[in-house]
Design a protein around this motif. Structure first.
Motif, short mmCIF file in Angstrom:
data_model
loop_
_atom_site.label_atom_id
_atom_site.label_comp_id
_atom_site.label_asym_id
_atom_site.label_seq_id
_atom_site.Cartn_x
_atom_site.Cartn_y
_atom_site.Cartn_z
N PRO A 97 -6.57 11.80 12.11
CA PRO A 97 -7.12 10.77 11.22
C PRO A 97 -7.55 9.54 12.03
O PRO A 97 -6.97 9.24 13.08
N ALA A 98 -8.57 8.86 11.54
CA ALA A 98 -9.15 7.73 12.27
C ALA A 98 -8.19 6.55 12.41
O ALA A 98 -8.05 5.98 13.49
N LYS A 99 -7.54 6.16 11.34
CA LYS A 99 -6.67 4.98 11.39
C LYS A 99 -5.41 5.19 10.56
O LYS A 99 -5.21 4.54 9.54
N PRO A 100 -4.52 6.07 11.02
CA PRO A 100 -3.26 6.21 10.29
C PRO A 100 -2.39 4.97 10.50
O PRO A 100 -2.55 4.25 11.48
N HIS A 101 -1.49 4.75 9.56
CA HIS A 101 -0.59 3.60 9.61
C HIS A 101 0.86 4.06 9.64
O HIS A 101 1.18 5.16 9.20
N VAL A 102 1.73 3.18 10.12
CA VAL A 102 3.17 3.43 10.07
C VAL A 102 3.54 3.69 8.61
O VAL A 102 3.09 2.99 7.71
N THR B 160 -4.56 19.34 23.39
CA THR B 160 -4.13 17.94 23.36
C THR B 160 -4.82 17.18 22.24
O THR B 160 -5.82 17.61 21.69
N GLY B 161 -4.27 16.03 21.94
CA GLY B 161 -4.86 15.12 20.96
C GLY B 161 -4.22 13.76 21.08
O GLY B 161 -3.31 13.54 21.90
N LYS B 162 -4.69 12.83 20.25
CA LYS B 162 -4.18 11.46 20.32
C LYS B 162 -4.20 10.85 18.92
O LYS B 162 -5.19 10.95 18.21
N LEU B 163 -3.08 10.23 18.55
CA LEU B 163 -3.00 9.44 17.32
C LEU B 163 -3.07 7.98 17.72
O LEU B 163 -2.38 7.56 18.64
N ASP B 164 -3.86 7.21 17.01
CA ASP B 164 -3.94 5.76 17.22
C ASP B 164 -3.40 5.10 15.97
O ASP B 164 -4.14 4.82 15.02
N VAL B 165 -2.10 4.85 15.95
CA VAL B 165 -1.39 4.40 14.74
C VAL B 165 -1.46 2.88 14.61
O VAL B 165 -1.12 2.14 15.54
N GLN B 166 -1.88 2.44 13.43
CA GLN B 166 -1.96 1.01 13.11
C GLN B 166 -0.63 0.56 12.48
O GLN B 166 0.07 1.37 11.90
N PRO B 167 -0.33 -0.73 12.57
CA PRO B 167 0.92 -1.22 11.95
C PRO B 167 0.90 -1.05 10.44
O PRO B 167 -0.07 -0.85 9.83
N ALA C 25 0.84 -1.20 0.00
CA ALA C 25 0.00 0.00 0.00
C ALA C 25 0.87 1.25 0.00
O ALA C 25 1.90 1.30 0.66
N ALA C 26 0.44 2.24 -0.75
CA ALA C 26 1.14 3.52 -0.75
C ALA C 26 0.82 4.26 0.54
O ALA C 26 -0.26 4.11 1.11
N ALA C 27 1.76 5.07 0.98
CA ALA C 27 1.54 5.86 2.20
C ALA C 27 0.45 6.89 1.95
O ALA C 27 0.35 7.46 0.88
N ALA C 28 -0.35 7.11 2.96
CA ALA C 28 -1.39 8.14 2.90
C ALA C 28 -0.86 9.41 3.53
O ALA C 28 0.09 9.38 4.33
N GLU C 29 -1.47 10.54 3.18
CA GLU C 29 -1.11 11.81 3.78
C GLU C 29 -2.35 12.40 4.44
O GLU C 29 -3.42 12.43 3.84
N TYR C 30 -2.20 12.81 5.68
CA TYR C 30 -3.30 13.39 6.45
C TYR C 30 -2.90 14.77 6.93
O TYR C 30 -1.73 15.04 7.14
N ILE D 56 5.03 8.89 10.13
CA ILE D 56 4.77 8.07 11.33
C ILE D 56 5.72 6.89 11.32
O ILE D 56 5.80 6.15 10.34
N SER D 57 6.43 6.70 12.43
CA SER D 57 7.48 5.68 12.45
C SER D 57 7.16 4.45 13.29
O SER D 57 7.87 3.45 13.20
N ARG D 58 6.10 4.52 14.12
CA ARG D 58 5.80 3.32 14.91
C ARG D 58 4.31 3.27 15.26
O ARG D 58 3.64 4.28 15.33
N ALA D 59 3.86 2.05 15.50
CA ALA D 59 2.45 1.81 15.81
C ALA D 59 2.17 2.05 17.30
O ALA D 59 3.08 2.02 18.12
N GLY D 60 0.90 2.28 17.59
CA GLY D 60 0.48 2.45 18.98
C GLY D 60 -0.21 3.79 19.18
O GLY D 60 -0.27 4.63 18.30
N ALA D 61 -0.71 3.96 20.38
CA ALA D 61 -1.37 5.21 20.74
C ALA D 61 -0.32 6.24 21.15
O ALA D 61 0.59 5.93 21.92
N VAL D 62 -0.44 7.45 20.62
CA VAL D 62 0.50 8.52 20.95
C VAL D 62 -0.31 9.76 21.33
O VAL D 62 -1.03 10.31 20.51
#
Length: 106
Positions: A40-45, A99-106, A22-27, A82-88
């Motif tokens: 974004p709802a489901k950003p990926h590494v 404040t805010g939160k990213l929930d990064v998917q693998p 998959a190509a990287a997405a830009e948000y 984005i370089s790693r998965a997890g909540a940030v």
């Protein structure tokens, strides 16, 4: 040779599309009115976040885990991959109530 050269971008695109990669997405996350916009709802590494500061004040997008710290003067933007998965959790160093939160998917 000329027709092959013209077809190489198309051949590469077809190969890439068929490879299952998959190509990287830009948000974009926009700061306005002293608030971060919705992440974004489901950003990926590998995806790119463009942080855009539409305010008249300087802000940052700073990860609590120190994985990123983007300085954003008024009316500017900064990019990060984005370089790693997890909540940030992130915040503005100058305005800690922002404040805010990213929930990064693998």
């Amino acid at each position: 040779m000329g027709s092959l050269t013209k077809r190489l971008p198309l051949l590469f695109a077809l190969f890439w599309a068929g490879s299952g990669v998959a190509a990287a997405a830009e948000y974009q996350i926009t700061i306005a009115g002293m608030k971060f916009g919705a992440p974004p709802a489901k950003p990926h590494v590998g995806d790119v976040i463009v942080w855009r500061n539409d305010d008249i004040f300087r802000h940052t997008a700073t990860a609590r885990d120190k994985s990123f710290d983007i300085d954003l003067p008024p009316k500017s933007e900064g990019r990060m991959t984005i370089s790693r998965a997890g909540a940030v959790d992130f915040y503005c160093r100058f305005h800690p109530a922002m404040t805010g939160k990213l929930d990064v998917q693998p």
